[in-house]
Design a protein around this motif. Structure first.
Motif, PDB file in Angstrom:
ATOM      1  N   SER A  47     -13.201   6.765  34.364  1.00  0.00           N
ATOM      2  CA  SER A  47     -12.545   7.261  33.155  1.00  0.00           C
ATOM      3  C   SER A  47     -11.947   8.642  33.391  1.00  0.00           C
ATOM      4  N   ASP A  48     -12.712   9.521  34.039  1.00  0.00           N
ATOM      5  CA  ASP A  48     -12.193  10.851  34.375  1.00  0.00           C
ATOM      6  C   ASP A  48     -10.999  10.735  35.318  1.00  0.00           C
ATOM      7  N   TYR A  49     -11.126   9.839  36.275  1.00  0.00           N
ATOM      8  CA  TYR A  49     -10.050   9.656  37.254  1.00  0.00           C
ATOM      9  C   TYR A  49      -8.790   9.107  36.581  1.00  0.00           C
ATOM     10  N   ALA A  50      -8.957   8.155  35.657  1.00  0.00           N
ATOM     11  CA  ALA A  50      -7.813   7.604  34.947  1.00  0.00           C
ATOM     12  C   ALA A  50      -7.087   8.691  34.153  1.00  0.00           C
ATOM     13  N   ALA A  51      -7.849   9.602  33.548  1.00  0.00           N
ATOM     14  CA  ALA A  51      -7.229  10.699  32.807  1.00  0.00           C
ATOM     15  C   ALA A  51      -6.418  11.585  33.746  1.00  0.00           C
ATOM     16  N   TRP A  52      -6.950  11.834  34.956  1.00  0.00           N
ATOM     17  CA  TRP A  52      -6.218  12.626  35.940  1.00  0.00           C
ATOM     18  C   TRP A  52      -4.964  11.893  36.414  1.00  0.00           C
ATOM     19  N   LEU A  53      -5.078  10.588  36.616  1.00  0.00           N
ATOM     20  CA  LEU A  53      -3.911   9.806  37.031  1.00  0.00           C
ATOM     21  C   LEU A  53      -2.793   9.881  35.999  1.00  0.00           C
ATOM     22  N   LYS A  54      -3.139   9.812  34.736  1.00  0.00           N
ATOM     23  CA  LYS A  54      -2.115   9.879  33.690  1.00  0.00           C
ATOM     24  C   LYS A  54      -1.343  11.187  33.777  1.00  0.00           C
ATOM     25  N   LYS A  55      -2.055  12.293  33.966  1.00  0.00           N
ATOM     26  CA  LYS A  55      -1.385  13.580  34.102  1.00  0.00           C
ATOM     27  C   LYS A  55      -0.532  13.623  35.368  1.00  0.00           C
ATOM     28  N   THR A  56      -1.055  13.067  36.447  1.00  0.00           N
ATOM     29  CA  THR A  56      -0.321  13.053  37.709  1.00  0.00           C
ATOM     30  C   THR A  56       0.928  12.196  37.598  1.00  0.00           C
ATOM     31  N   PHE A  57       0.816  11.038  36.961  1.00  0.00           N
ATOM     32  CA  PHE A  57       1.986  10.171  36.785  1.00  0.00           C
ATOM     33  C   PHE A  57       3.039  10.856  35.917  1.00  0.00           C
ATOM     34  N   THR A  65     -14.484  20.794  41.742  1.00  0.00           N
ATOM     35  CA  THR A  65     -13.605  20.644  42.913  1.00  0.00           C
ATOM     36  C   THR A  65     -12.690  19.433  42.794  1.00  0.00           C
ATOM     37  N   LEU A  66     -12.863  18.630  41.750  1.00  0.00           N
ATOM     38  CA  LEU A  66     -12.126  17.382  41.611  1.00  0.00           C
ATOM     39  C   LEU A  66     -10.954  17.523  40.644  1.00  0.00           C
ATOM     40  N   TYR A  67     -10.032  16.568  40.757  1.00  0.00           N
ATOM     41  CA  TYR A  67      -8.917  16.400  39.823  1.00  0.00           C
ATOM     42  C   TYR A  67      -8.030  17.653  39.734  1.00  0.00           C
ATOM     43  N   PRO A  68      -7.510  18.100  40.869  1.00  0.00           N
ATOM     44  CA  PRO A  68      -6.661  19.294  40.864  1.00  0.00           C
ATOM     45  C   PRO A  68      -5.304  19.015  40.221  1.00  0.00           C
ATOM     46  N   GLU A  69      -4.679  20.064  39.750  1.00  0.00           N
ATOM     47  CA  GLU A  69      -3.312  19.939  39.251  1.00  0.00           C
ATOM     48  C   GLU A  69      -2.382  19.703  40.446  1.00  0.00           C
ATOM     49  N   ILE A  70      -1.528  18.710  40.323  1.00  0.00           N
ATOM     50  CA  ILE A  70      -0.643  18.333  41.425  1.00  0.00           C
ATOM     51  C   ILE A  70       0.722  18.986  41.238  1.00  0.00           C
ATOM     52  N   ARG A  71       1.186  19.652  42.280  1.00  0.00           N
ATOM     53  CA  ARG A  71       2.539  20.204  42.297  1.00  0.00           C
ATOM     54  C   ARG A  71       3.065  20.121  43.726  1.00  0.00           C
ATOM     55  N   LEU A  72       4.158  19.401  43.909  1.00  0.00           N
ATOM     56  CA  LEU A  72       4.771  19.307  45.227  1.00  0.00           C
ATOM     57  C   LEU A  72       5.617  20.548  45.502  1.00  0.00           C
ATOM     58  N   PRO A  73       5.646  21.009  46.745  1.00  0.00           N
ATOM     59  CA  PRO A  73       6.508  22.147  47.080  1.00  0.00           C
ATOM     60  C   PRO A  73       7.972  21.840  46.785  1.00  0.00           C
ATOM     61  N   ASP A  74       8.698  22.830  46.345  1.00  0.00           N
ATOM     62  CA  ASP A  74      10.109  22.630  45.985  1.00  0.00           C
ATOM     63  C   ASP A  74      10.917  22.084  47.162  1.00  0.00           C
ATOM     64  N   GLU A  75      10.622  22.570  48.356  1.00  0.00           N
ATOM     65  CA  GLU A  75      11.398  22.113  49.516  1.00  0.00           C
ATOM     66  C   GLU A  75      11.108  20.652  49.835  1.00  0.00           C
ATOM     67  N   TYR A  76       9.887  20.194  49.527  1.00  0.00           N
ATOM     68  CA  TYR A  76       9.557  18.788  49.763  1.00  0.00           C
ATOM     69  C   TYR A  76      10.271  17.902  48.749  1.00  0.00           C
ATOM     70  N   VAL A  77      10.307  18.335  47.498  1.00  0.00           N
ATOM     71  CA  VAL A  77      11.033  17.576  46.480  1.00  0.00           C
ATOM     72  C   VAL A  77      12.513  17.492  46.840  1.00  0.00           C
ATOM     73  N   ALA A  78      13.067  18.587  47.334  1.00  0.00           N
ATOM     74  CA  ALA A  78      14.477  18.582  47.748  1.00  0.00           C
ATOM     75  C   ALA A  78      14.694  17.592  48.888  1.00  0.00           C
ATOM     76  N   TRP A  79      13.737  17.519  49.827  1.00  0.00           N
ATOM     77  CA  TRP A  79      13.838  16.553  50.932  1.00  0.00           C
ATOM     78  C   TRP A  79      13.755  15.117  50.406  1.00  0.00           C
ATOM     79  N   LEU A  80      12.846  14.856  49.481  1.00  0.00           N
ATOM     80  CA  LEU A  80      12.753  13.524  48.878  1.00  0.00           C
ATOM     81  C   LEU A  80      14.097  13.107  48.281  1.00  0.00           C
ATOM     82  N   LYS A  81      14.670  13.996  47.516  1.00  0.00           N
ATOM     83  CA  LYS A  81      15.923  13.671  46.820  1.00  0.00           C
ATOM     84  C   LYS A  81      17.072  13.486  47.801  1.00  0.00           C
TER      85      LYS A  81
END
Length: 331
Positions: free
Chosen positions: A156-166, A94-110
């Motif tokens: 260590s597991d969390y750091a690996a997930w952070l690298k992918k997220t970053f 249940t941990l370390y999910p793949e992160i993807r922001l919704p396209d409409e949210y990214v458009a709002w950020l930009k």
């Protein structure tokens, strides 16, 4: 000058026309409820909308979490969801999910960023906060001694997930800064020793912060309480700044800019004075002004505005915030 340019220049020691006039934290629900009864329009719903209503430079937070919707919640606040390695193994799917922001949210950020008056930052849990959420407050403090190997494995597991997220974040949107949520200190200082920090937290910060440096995203540590000792610890692992510098914990930013002059500090305005009106708030800004002029100090409430602050007094606070941030220019 756009908000992003102003903030970037301040962090890099380049010219600015004034300091950012921001609130890093949203307000208590009870505070907003009070303001609704005192004239805050119903149309101002989101944090962005409320900041816009008050005429602040907008500052919006995006959170990225290492737990998924399938990760169980603790039965009681402060309790944990695991005690040992077998529990961690059970929770791993249940941990370390793949992160993807919704396209409409990214458009709002930009769009809001390109409009020029909005700063965007993102937050992830720190290497103190994340294990605490998993073990629970009391068991977490014992875990450094009882489950040391597990603690390091989790980080260590969390750091690996952070690298992918970053990596994903770097490809998606250039945030103005980021923060690690830690709350490692309370009124009497850090809740662990420097030796424990160096063994259990520092190696993982040194592993992931260089990636953020490559992204050119300033790194802030969010810790309540007395951070006088922790400022040096986090400077040692590469952090660029800290917030919120709670006045009730006795912190003093004038000391921090002397011992860590390269670091930036956000917050430190004593929220407890706001209910007393303009004279009290002006006195607090006068206390902060010398540090604002000398170091990289951005005044903001030292945590969420409490519900004893009226709408009128908060408007006075914003007016004074704009007045005093305009007093600081750097060439």
């Amino acid at each position: 000058m756009k908000a992003s340019e102003r903030f970037y220049n301040l962090m890099k020691g380049k010219p600015i026309d004034r300091l950012p006039a921001i609130e890093w934290a949203p307000w208590w629900n009870l505070t907003v409820d009070r303001w609704r009864g005192e004239g805050l329009p119903a149309s101002a719903q989101s944090v962005y909308d409320i900041q816009n209503y008050f005429g602040l430079d907008k500052c919006c937070q995006t959170g990225f979490g290492e737990r998924s919707a399938a990760t169980p919640l603790p039965p009681v606040y402060g309790h944990g969801i695991m005690k040992n390695e077998a529990d961690y193994e059970r929770l791993l799917p249940t941990l370390y999910p793949e992160i993807r922001l919704p396209d409409e949210y990214v458009a709002w950020l930009k769009k809001t960023h390109d409009d020029g008056d909005t700063l965007h930052f993102f937050t992830v849990d720190g290497f103190f906060w994340y294990p605490r959420e998993m073990f629970g407050i009391e068991d977490h403090l014992y875990s450094f001694y009882d489950e040391g190997d597990l603690y390091k494995r989790m980080c260590s597991d969390y750091a690996a997930w952070l690298k992918k997220t970053f990596e994903y974040i770097a490809e998606t949107f250039r945030f103005d800064f980021m923060s690690f949520a830690e709350d490692m200190s309370y009124n009497n200082g850090p809740m662990l020793s420097k030796e424990t920090f160096d063994e259990f937290l520092a190696p993982f910060y040194k592993e992931v912060i260089p990636i953020l440096k490559q992204m050119d995203v300033p790194v802030f540590i969010d810790s309540d309480g007395d951070i006088t000792l922790a400022v040096d610890w986090y400077a040692g692992v590469g952090a660029d700044g800290m917030f919120p510098l709670e006045r009730q914990a006795g912190v003093d930013v004038s000391l921090y800019i002397e011992k860590q002059p390269h670091m930036a500090f956000l917050g430190h305005f004593d929220k407890m004075c706001m209910k007393f009106g303009e004279e009290a708030m002006r006195k607090e800004f006068e206390r902060l002004l010398p540090s604002m002029q000398k170091g990289k100090v951005i005044p903001s409430c030292d945590h969420q505005t409490p519900p004893d602050v009226s709408l009128e007094n908060y408007k006075i606070y914003v007016r004074l915030l704009k007045e005093y941030t305009a007093k600081v220019t750097k060439n």
